[in-house]
Design a protein around this motif. Structure first.
Motif, short mmCIF file in Angstrom:
data_model
loop_
_atom_site.label_atom_id
_atom_site.label_comp_id
_atom_site.label_asym_id
_atom_site.label_seq_id
_atom_site.Cartn_x
_atom_site.Cartn_y
_atom_site.Cartn_z
N ARG C 14 0.84 -1.20 0.00
CA ARG C 14 0.00 0.00 0.00
C ARG C 14 0.88 1.24 0.00
NH1 ARG C 14 -5.13 1.32 3.92
NH2 ARG C 14 -5.01 3.59 3.84
N GLY C 15 0.53 2.21 -0.86
CA GLY C 15 1.31 3.44 -0.97
C GLY C 15 1.54 3.81 -2.42
N PHE C 16 2.48 4.73 -2.64
CA PHE C 16 2.74 5.25 -3.98
C PHE C 16 4.10 4.76 -4.47
CE2 PHE C 16 -0.59 7.85 -2.31
CZ PHE C 16 -1.33 8.25 -3.40
N HIS C 17 4.14 4.27 -5.71
CA HIS C 17 5.33 3.61 -6.26
C HIS C 17 5.64 4.13 -7.67
CE1 HIS C 17 5.02 0.47 -3.12
NE2 HIS C 17 3.72 0.68 -3.25
N LEU C 18 6.92 4.41 -7.91
CA LEU C 18 7.35 4.78 -9.27
C LEU C 18 7.33 3.54 -10.16
CD1 LEU C 18 10.53 7.06 -9.26
CD2 LEU C 18 8.28 7.56 -10.24
N VAL C 19 6.63 3.59 -11.29
CA VAL C 19 6.53 2.41 -12.16
C VAL C 19 6.90 2.71 -13.61
CG1 VAL C 19 4.88 1.16 -10.71
CG2 VAL C 19 4.03 2.79 -12.43
N VAL C 24 7.79 0.74 -19.14
CA VAL C 24 8.53 0.94 -20.40
C VAL C 24 9.26 -0.34 -20.82
CG1 VAL C 24 10.49 2.18 -21.43
CG2 VAL C 24 8.72 3.45 -20.20
N HIS C 25 9.81 -1.07 -19.84
CA HIS C 25 10.53 -2.32 -20.17
C HIS C 25 9.64 -3.36 -20.83
CE1 HIS C 25 13.89 -1.43 -17.01
NE2 HIS C 25 14.12 -0.86 -18.18
N LEU C 27 7.39 -2.56 -23.01
CA LEU C 27 6.91 -1.99 -24.28
C LEU C 27 8.06 -1.72 -25.24
CD1 LEU C 27 4.30 0.54 -22.80
CD2 LEU C 27 3.80 -1.63 -23.95
N PRO C 28 8.75 -2.78 -25.72
CA PRO C 28 9.86 -2.55 -26.65
C PRO C 28 9.43 -1.84 -27.94
CG PRO C 28 9.31 -4.90 -26.50
CD PRO C 28 8.56 -4.21 -25.41
N SER C 29 8.15 -1.92 -28.31
CA SER C 29 7.66 -1.26 -29.53
C SER C 29 7.73 0.26 -29.43
CB SER C 29 6.20 -1.66 -29.81
OG SER C 29 6.07 -3.05 -29.85
N LEU C 30 7.87 0.77 -28.22
CA LEU C 30 7.94 2.22 -28.02
C LEU C 30 9.00 2.86 -28.93
CD1 LEU C 30 6.62 4.26 -26.00
CD2 LEU C 30 8.52 3.84 -24.47
N ASN C 31 10.14 2.17 -29.09
CA ASN C 31 11.22 2.81 -29.86
C ASN C 31 11.00 2.79 -31.37
OD1 ASN C 31 12.00 0.29 -30.68
ND2 ASN C 31 13.67 0.13 -29.18
N GLN C 32 9.85 2.25 -31.82
CA GLN C 32 9.51 2.33 -33.25
C GLN C 32 8.67 3.57 -33.57
OE1 GLN C 32 7.70 -1.40 -34.58
NE2 GLN C 32 8.99 -2.50 -33.13
N ILE C 33 8.27 4.32 -32.53
CA ILE C 33 7.40 5.49 -32.74
C ILE C 33 8.25 6.76 -32.79
CG2 ILE C 33 5.49 6.84 -31.80
CD1 ILE C 33 4.44 4.16 -32.34
N LYS C 34 8.16 7.48 -33.92
CA LYS C 34 8.92 8.72 -34.04
C LYS C 34 8.13 9.87 -33.37
CE LYS C 34 11.64 11.13 -37.52
NZ LYS C 34 11.00 12.47 -37.37
N THR C 35 6.87 10.02 -33.76
CA THR C 35 6.00 11.02 -33.16
C THR C 35 4.68 10.34 -32.86
OG1 THR C 35 6.98 12.78 -34.50
CG2 THR C 35 4.85 13.25 -33.50
#
Lengths: 140, 140, 140
Positions: C14-19, C24-25, C27-35
């Motif tokens: 319980r609490g607040f966590h940086l995720v 991002v780990h 979502l490897p497809s992220l690096n295929q998006i330019k804009t």
């Protein structure tokens, strides 16, 4: 069609400010979108971006009054105090109000309600200039 | 594929109401989207759009109870009072809960969690019919 | 280009966590998006997804302190009590903080502010693993 740009807002005093025009004026590409949307991300954690009434300015005065009461400064429980008494409350207000809006675009214009405007909540005493990443997408 | 439509909700009593079906029934184009999303903008500043439990209705009763305590009516500090005691609190609740949702669409359906529903917060005593701009986008 | 995937988060206290990195780990497809942009929907109604400071962890400690005070447990007015004292407050915190974020993507990376991170608010004592539907879209 995809278009992305960083929009810079002039420094504002602490409180709530209508910024619809200041944002739209920096996005001339808006009028090339027939059906689409505009996503805005305020890149800060001590200010906020929300929608509220664009007419009577006392609504924005009351927003500042109410949020200062909901999240008071100098509470003895706060641990994050080294950036000044306005800093931790600013982070809480930013979380409550949010920093991200996705708005419909229709025939080159934002399709907001008649009484809706984009409101910057400046929650620091001296927040300085604030940055928004604007992403436009849609059918041209 | 881009598609935009104004969805009209029937007038609701003050409080929190599940409106997932009322919205989806007005968007037959939803089933043409294989992978995409639906963005909703409630074009008002005294109501709200959020996600919450779609099962036990006491959650929505408690939402009304808690938000009325968080943002009481008739506070002596309020300046924006000429539209009635429920008006300024309605603007604050709208800012706290938000008026905008972007939801994933998968194989022609909203990809909400099992227990999630779209909730209209009607924060005025007599809010009347409310309007939502729905923007659908994705791969057909 | 449209891409959709369910991202699973490990169980959190319980609490607040940086995720940010945990999302991002996956979502490897992220690096295929330019804009483009990434939309996240947390498919739960007793947790939240928001942006806040990614540096000093006391900000997240104070978020938990402040939200526990804003929405106390065991209030005699609550009707939805059969899932335990932490359940109804968790639904309210989820509504206040939100469960949905749309973030800009630029040159294969999330375009967050320098001090911004994605924060999971785990509002149940034992929330278990949480699911996020991630929708990526943009120019490749």
């Amino acid at each position: 069609m995809w278009f992305q740009k960083t929009v810079q807002l002039t420094p504002k005093s602490r409180g709530f400010h209508l910024v619809t025009d200041e944002i739209v004026h920096q996005l001339p590409s808006l009028n090339q979108i027939k059906t689409g949307q505009l996503s805005l991300l305020l890149q800060h954690t001590s200010a906020s971006l929300s929608l509220n009434e664009n007419a009577d300015p006392t609504v924005r005065t009351d927003l500042e009054t109410v949020f200062n009461k909901l999240v008071p400064e100098n509470h003895p429980d706060y641990q994050h105090t080294f950036e000044g008494p306005d800093d931790l409350p600013a982070h809480i207000k930013s979380a409550l109000l949010g920093v991200q809006l996705t708005l419909p675009v229709s025939n080159g214009q934002l399709a907001l309600g008649t009484w809706q405007g984009i409101v910057l909540g400046e929650h620091r005493n001296r927040g300085g200039s604030r940055r928004i990443v604007a992403t436009l997408m849609g059918d041209g």
